[in-house]
Design an enzyme around this catalytic site. Structure first.
Site: not given
Ligand code: NDP
Length: 503
Positions: A196, A272, A306, A406
Site C-alpha cells: 500500500k 521504521e 525520517c 519531528e
Molecule cells: P502516516 O504515518 O500517516 O502515513 C504512512 C503510511 O501509513 C501511509 O501509507 C498512510 O496512508 C498509512 N496509514 C495511515 N493511517 C493508517 C492506519 N490507521 N493504518 C494503516 N496504515 C495507515 O504519515 P503522514 O503521511 O500522515 O505524515 C505525518 C507525519 O508522519 C509526518 O509529518 C512525519 O512526522 C511522519 N512521517 C514519517 C516518515 C518516515 O519516513 N519515518 C514518513 C512519512 C511521515 P495514507 O497516507 O495513504 O493515508
C-alpha cells in the site's frame, strides 16, 4: 492536466501514456481492477496543487481479495515451487527493467512527490534498482544452521522459511525507494505481498507493479492496493490472513499498527518510524565540510526525511560561526518545482504538511527560540504549490517543541553545548533514536560518540547515506527491526528448528 513544466522539458512518451491512460487501478492477482465500490481519489502534483490522476480507492473487500490472491500464490503454484535462485533471477530482471525505465519512473516520481528530477533520476531510481539487485543475490543464499545441542544422538538444524503473506505500508517521502526496501527482501525470501503506497504518492508504485508483471512474477505474488490509511491501510493491519506487516511512517500510526496486530492474529510487525536526529559539530571539525553536511542533512528533500539532522549540536566556541554559516548556506538553497533546472529542493508534499510545518515555526517563535533565517511560505510563481524557505532556529532549552517533535520540514534547530557529558545526555534526551551524525577530526571522539548515542545509524563526517547492504532502523520510538542488509532477511523469514533422532 497542467503539469507546470518549463517549456524546454519534454516528458518521456511512457510517462505521458501512463498519466493519460485513465484512472489507475488496483493490482490484484496479476490483473488491474477497479475498486469494488468504484470509488477513486486524486493524486495531486505538490508543485502546483493540480490533479495528476484519479486512483482506485481500495476498501475492506478489495484488500480481502488481494489477501486471498496472495495466499493462493503463496500456498500453491509456480511461486511456491521456485528455488531461491529462480526468485533471484526475477528480482534481477526487475532491476534491469527499473534501469531501463529510469527516465520515465523518475519523471513520475518528481510529478507525484515534487522532488527535483536530478534527485529522482540520480538517487531514488538507482537506489531502487540496487535494492532489487542486492536481494536478487541473496535470494538463493537463505541458509540455516546446524545446532550442537546438549543431548547425544540428536542432529539439529534450522531452516529459514518465508513468513507468508506480508502487508507493506509505505509513506510519501521516498515512494519508489521504500517500495523496493520492502518488496525486494520480502520477495527474495519467498513471501507474497500486498503493497500500500501513500495516498499522496501512489503512481510510481503502480508503475512498478506493471514492471514486476513484465519481469515475470506470477499472478498474486505482488498485489498493490491504493487508498488512504483508513480504510485501506487499516484493512491490511486488521486482516487475519496477513502474517506480517512492515510499516514506515509516523510513530502515531506505528502504534495503531501494533494495536491492530495484537487485536487480530498477532501478525509480525516491523516499524521504521519518526526521528529527531542529533547532528553534532565539534570545534575541531573541518567546519566548511561540517556546515555543508549539516545543510544537506536537514534541507534535502525539504526536511521530509525520517533521518533529517533536525537537531544540530555545536560546540560553543564555534557556535556563532556555524550558525551564521548554516544560515548563509540555507539562503543559497534553490527551492522550486522539480523540473526547473538547478533546483535543489522541491515543495512539501501537501497543504496539510505545509500548515503543520508553518505551525511549528509559529510555535517556535512564540516559545522564545530565535528565528535566524527563513520561516516563510514562498509566493510568486511558487504560490500554487507547497513551497517554503529553509529555516534556521537557535535555541537552548531542550524542552521546546522545536527540539523534541519531528517537524518533517526544512527546519534546523541549532543549539550550543559545552561538555561531553552534557552533549551525550542531551543528544539522547529524545523519544526517537533513528540516526545521528558527528563532525570532528578526532577519531577517538567520533567513535566514542557513535557508541554513546542511542541511534540505529551514525554517520561520522558524512550524513544521510544509505545502501542496500547497510542495516537501517531505529532505537526507542523510532521503531524496531532492521531493513536493508542481511538483517532484513530476519524480517521476512521464520526460523524452523528440526530435530533428528540418531540413536
Ligand atoms: P502516516 O504515518 O500517516 O502515513 C504512512 C503510511 O501509513 C501511509 O501509507 C498512510 O496512508 C498509512 N496509514 C495511515 N493511517 C493508517 C492506519 N490507521 N493504518 C494503516 N496504515 C495507515 O504519515 P503522514 O503521511 O500522515 O505524515 C505525518 C507525519 O508522519 C509526518 O509529518 C512525519 O512526522 C511522519 N512521517 C514519517 C516518515 C518516515 O519516513 N519515518 C514518513 C512519512 C511521515 P495514507 O497516507 O495513504 O493515508
Amino acid at each position: 492536466m497542467n503539469l507546470n513544466l518549463p517549456p524546454e522539458i519534454n516528458l518521456q512518451p511512457g510517462t505521458l501514456q501512463f498519466l493519460q491512460s485513465g484512472p489507475k487501478r488496483l493490482l490484484i492477482n496479476g490483473e488491474w481492477v477497479d475498486a469494488l465500490s468504484g470509488e477513486t481519489f486524486a493524486s495531486v502534483n505538490p508543485a502546483n496543487g493540480e490533479e495528476l490522476a484519479q486512483v482506485a480507492l481500495a476498501g475492506v473487500e478489495d484488500v480481502d481479495m488481494a489477501v486471498h490472491a496472495a495466499r493462493a500464490a503463496f500456498e500453491h503454484g509456480p511461486w511456491r515451487e521456485m528455488s531461491g535462485e529462480e526468485r533471484g533471477r526475477l528480482l534481477w530482471k526487475a532491476a534491469d527493467l527499473i534501469e531501463a525505465y529510469t527516465d520515465e519512473l523518475a519523471e513520475l516520481e518528481t510529478l507525484d512527490n515534487g522532488k527535483p528530477i536530478r534527485l529522482s533520476s540520480k538517487v531514488d531510481l538507482p537506489n531502487t534498482a540496487k535494492h532489487f539487485r542486492y536481494y536478487a543475490g541473496l535470494a538463493g543464499k537463505l541458509e540455516g544452521t546446524t545446532v550442537p545441542v546438549s543431548f547425544p544422538n540428536q542432529f539439529v538444524y534450522t531452516l529459514r522459511e518465508p513468513v507468508g503473506v506480508v502487508g507493506l505500508i509505505i509513506p510519501w517521502n521516498f515512494p519508489i525507494q521504500m517500495a523496493s526496501w520492502k518488496l525486494a527482501p520480502a520477495l527474495a525470501c519467498g513471501n507474497t505481498a500486498i503493497l500500500k503506497p501513500a495516498e499522496e504518492t501512489p503512481l510510481t508504485a503502480l508503475r512498478l507493479g506493471e514492471i514486476l508483471i513484465e519481469a515475470g512474477f506470477p499472478p498474486g505474488v505482488v498485489n498493490i492496493v491504493t487508498g488512504p490509511g483508513e480504510p485501506t491501510g487499516a484493512a491490511i493491519t486488521a486482516h487475519m490472513g496477513i502474517d506480517k506487516v512492515s510499516f514506515t511512517g509516523s510513530t502515531e500510526v506505528g502504534r495503531k499498527i501494533m494495536e491492530a496486530a495484537a487485536r487480530s492474529n498477532l501478525k509480525r510487525v516491523s516499524l521504521e518510524l519518526g526521528g529527531k536526529s542529533p547532528n553534532v559539530i565539534f570545534a575541531d571539525a573541518d567546519l566548511g565540510k561540517a556546515v555543508k553536511g549539516a545543510t544537506w542533512g536537514i534541507f534535502s528533500t525539504a526536511g521530509q526525511e525520517c533521518v533529517a539532522g533536525s537537531r544540530l549540536f555545536v560546540e560553543r566556541p564555534v557556535f556563532q560561526q556555524v550558525l551564521e554559516g548554516l544560515a548563509g548556506e540555507s539562503r543559497k538553497v534553490r527551492v522550486g518545482a522539480g523540473f526547473t533546472p538547478k533546483v535543489h529542493v522541491g515543495p512539501l508534499i501537501s497543504q496539510r504538511q505545509l500548515e503543520r510545518v508553518m505551525g511549528y515555526i509559529e510555535g517556535g517563535q512564540k516559545s522564545g527560540a530565535q528565528l535566524v533565517s527563513g520561516g516563510e511560505r514562498l509566493g510568486g510563481e511558487l504560490s500554487q504549490g507547497y513551497f517554503m524557505s529553509p529555516t534556521v532556529f537557535a535555541y537552548e532549552d531542550d524542552s521546546l517543541q522545536l527540539a523534541q517533535e519531528e517537524i518533517f520540514g526544512p527546519v534546523a534547530a541549532v543549539t550550543p553545548f559545552d561538555s561531553w557529558d552534557e552533549l551525550v545526555m542531551r543528544a539522547n534526551s529524545s523519544r526517537y533514536g533513528l540516526a545521528a551524525g558527528v563532525w570532528t577530526q578526532d577519531i577517538t571522539k567520533a567513535h566514542r560518540f557513535a557508541h554513546a548515542v542511542k541511534a540505529g545509524t551514525v554517520w561520522i563526517n558524512t550524513y544521510d547515506l544509505i545502501d542496500p547492504a547497510a542495516p537501517f532502523g531505529g532505537y526507542k520510538e523510532s521503531g524496531f527491526g532492521r531493513e536493508m542488509g542481511r538483517d532484513a532477511l530476519d524480517l521476512y523469514t521464520e526460523v524452523k528448528t528440526v530435530w533428528v533422532g540418531l540413536g
